[in-house]
Design a protein around this motif. Sequence first.
Motif, PDB file in Angstrom:
ATOM      1  N   SER A 174       0.930  -1.229  -0.005  1.00 14.62           N
ATOM      2  CA  SER A 174      -0.122  -0.227  -0.050  1.00 14.62           C
ATOM      3  C   SER A 174       1.158   1.134  -0.060  1.00 14.62           C
ATOM      4  CB  SER A 174      -0.996   0.210   1.240  1.00 14.62           C
ATOM      5  OG  SER A 174      -1.373   1.242   1.510  1.00 14.62           O
ATOM      6  N   LEU A 175       0.679   2.332  -0.860  1.00 16.80           N
ATOM      7  CA  LEU A 175       1.444   3.455  -0.987  1.00 16.80           C
ATOM      8  C   LEU A 175       1.297   4.179   0.352  1.00 16.80           C
ATOM      9  CD1 LEU A 175       3.487   5.583  -2.358  1.00 16.80           C
ATOM     10  CD2 LEU A 175       1.423   6.137  -3.770  1.00 16.80           C
ATOM     11  N   ASP A 176      -0.101   4.371   0.608  1.00 17.66           N
ATOM     12  CA  ASP A 176      -0.405   5.123   1.941  1.00 17.66           C
ATOM     13  C   ASP A 176       0.194   4.609   3.021  1.00 17.66           C
ATOM     14  OD1 ASP A 176      -1.986   6.959   0.180  1.00 17.66           O
ATOM     15  OD2 ASP A 176      -3.711   5.575   0.406  1.00 17.66           O
ATOM     16  N   THR A 177       0.061   3.450   3.307  1.00 22.22           N
ATOM     17  CA  THR A 177       0.582   2.776   4.422  1.00 22.22           C
ATOM     18  C   THR A 177       2.335   2.957   4.370  1.00 22.22           C
ATOM     19  OG1 THR A 177      -1.224   1.180   4.593  1.00 22.22           O
ATOM     20  CG2 THR A 177       0.972   0.787   6.015  1.00 22.22           C
ATOM     21  N   TYR A 178       2.688   2.728   3.019  1.00 15.58           N
ATOM     22  CA  TYR A 178       4.169   2.707   3.156  1.00 15.58           C
ATOM     23  C   TYR A 178       4.651   4.084   3.662  1.00 15.58           C
ATOM     24  CZ  TYR A 178       8.803   3.137   0.771  1.00 15.58           C
ATOM     25  OH  TYR A 178      10.226   3.321   0.591  1.00 15.58           O
ATOM     26  N   LEU A 179       3.799   5.143   2.931  1.00 13.53           N
ATOM     27  CA  LEU A 179       4.291   6.585   3.343  1.00 13.53           C
ATOM     28  C   LEU A 179       4.220   6.756   4.718  1.00 13.53           C
ATOM     29  CD1 LEU A 179       2.852   8.445   0.017  1.00 13.53           C
ATOM     30  CD2 LEU A 179       5.099   7.703   0.395  1.00 13.53           C
TER      31      LEU A 179
END
Length: 379
Positions: free
Chosen positions: A279-284
């Motif tokens: 997940s890009l959001d979780t990664y960020l």
Amino acid sequence: MRTGGLYLHIPFCRHKCVYCDFYSVENRDADREVFIQALCRELSAPETPSTPIDSIFFGGGTPSLLTPADFERVLEVVRRHWNLTAEVEITVEANPGEVSLADLRAWVSLGIQRLSLGIQSFRDRHLRFLTRIHDAAEARRALKWAFQAGFENVNGDMIHTLPGQTVQEWETDLEELIDWGVCHISAYALTVEPQTPLAREVARGSIHLPPEDLAVSFLERTEQVLTGRGFRHYEISNYSRPGFACRHNLHYWNLEPYWGCGPSAHSFDGNRRWWNVRSLDTYLTRMQAGRSPVARGEVLSTRQKINEILGFGIRLEDGVNLNRLPAPWRARMRPRIDHARLKWEPYLQLEDGYLRLSGPGRLYADAIAVDLMVPEDSP
């Protein structure tokens, strides 16, 4: 010297193709800057390995959506924090419809020597079926620009066994790609991955895939055309001019160490495998909070290691080096190997300690690998 690879997952796509199951996000250009910051933070973590890195691979997603300045920032961090060999091979995957001659020249100036273009087909109707955003003219233009920019190591990704595609069309496409001067071709059969739009259409019956006998004809013609033009068939779906096999992918297939950064990227150190959040959001969020992006991991059992040695090795031109199996298992595996050889004769051969497929045997590699692997309930 034991070396490894570094994979960098760039999750951005302008449009996600119907057959693709790699992690990507559409229409998130506004997040590119914060993503680059997060990726650089992960790459500069204090626990970066000391293993020499001889390959860097920008995959995705669509890495070619990054700007030359983005590549420069990332590579500067990698060069500062990772132990790179003098001849490190750096690959960027690119969409033919999203590259410019100026960008390609900038990549070459940054030390990126290998370009992997997602051509897939030189026929617009097949590209439309695959929902690619480029057309055949843009594919040809990207190839022209790649060589004008100074790339000498260019791969073309191609897909066969498409609905309505003929073997003659496929052969003509391969011949054209060779004539452009590429030194590596990845030739994949269309695969219906679960949870993709393509899988849903096939399940509804609105898309009908070619029959298995036609799929075999595509594979046979691929082998004939490419080996006849001087390419080595060094892995089931990959062909190269001598000296141009993909160094990074060989790390995967030979079960050598590799490290992945970015959302959904996987890593392997020879005993343990782990992977980042998908997940890009979780990664960020995790990177901004100074937390690890790792979602889960596992320590491979002896059985898992054996099955990966067999499953990956049988795909390679050289085959499986049976001396890589743990010593106590070599004798235990012999009846299983003998049974598979008898069942698949003459496609499976044992010579000088290597178990390898004959030419036609590559058509049945997956089924042969299953017969070789150790079952989960094996003592």
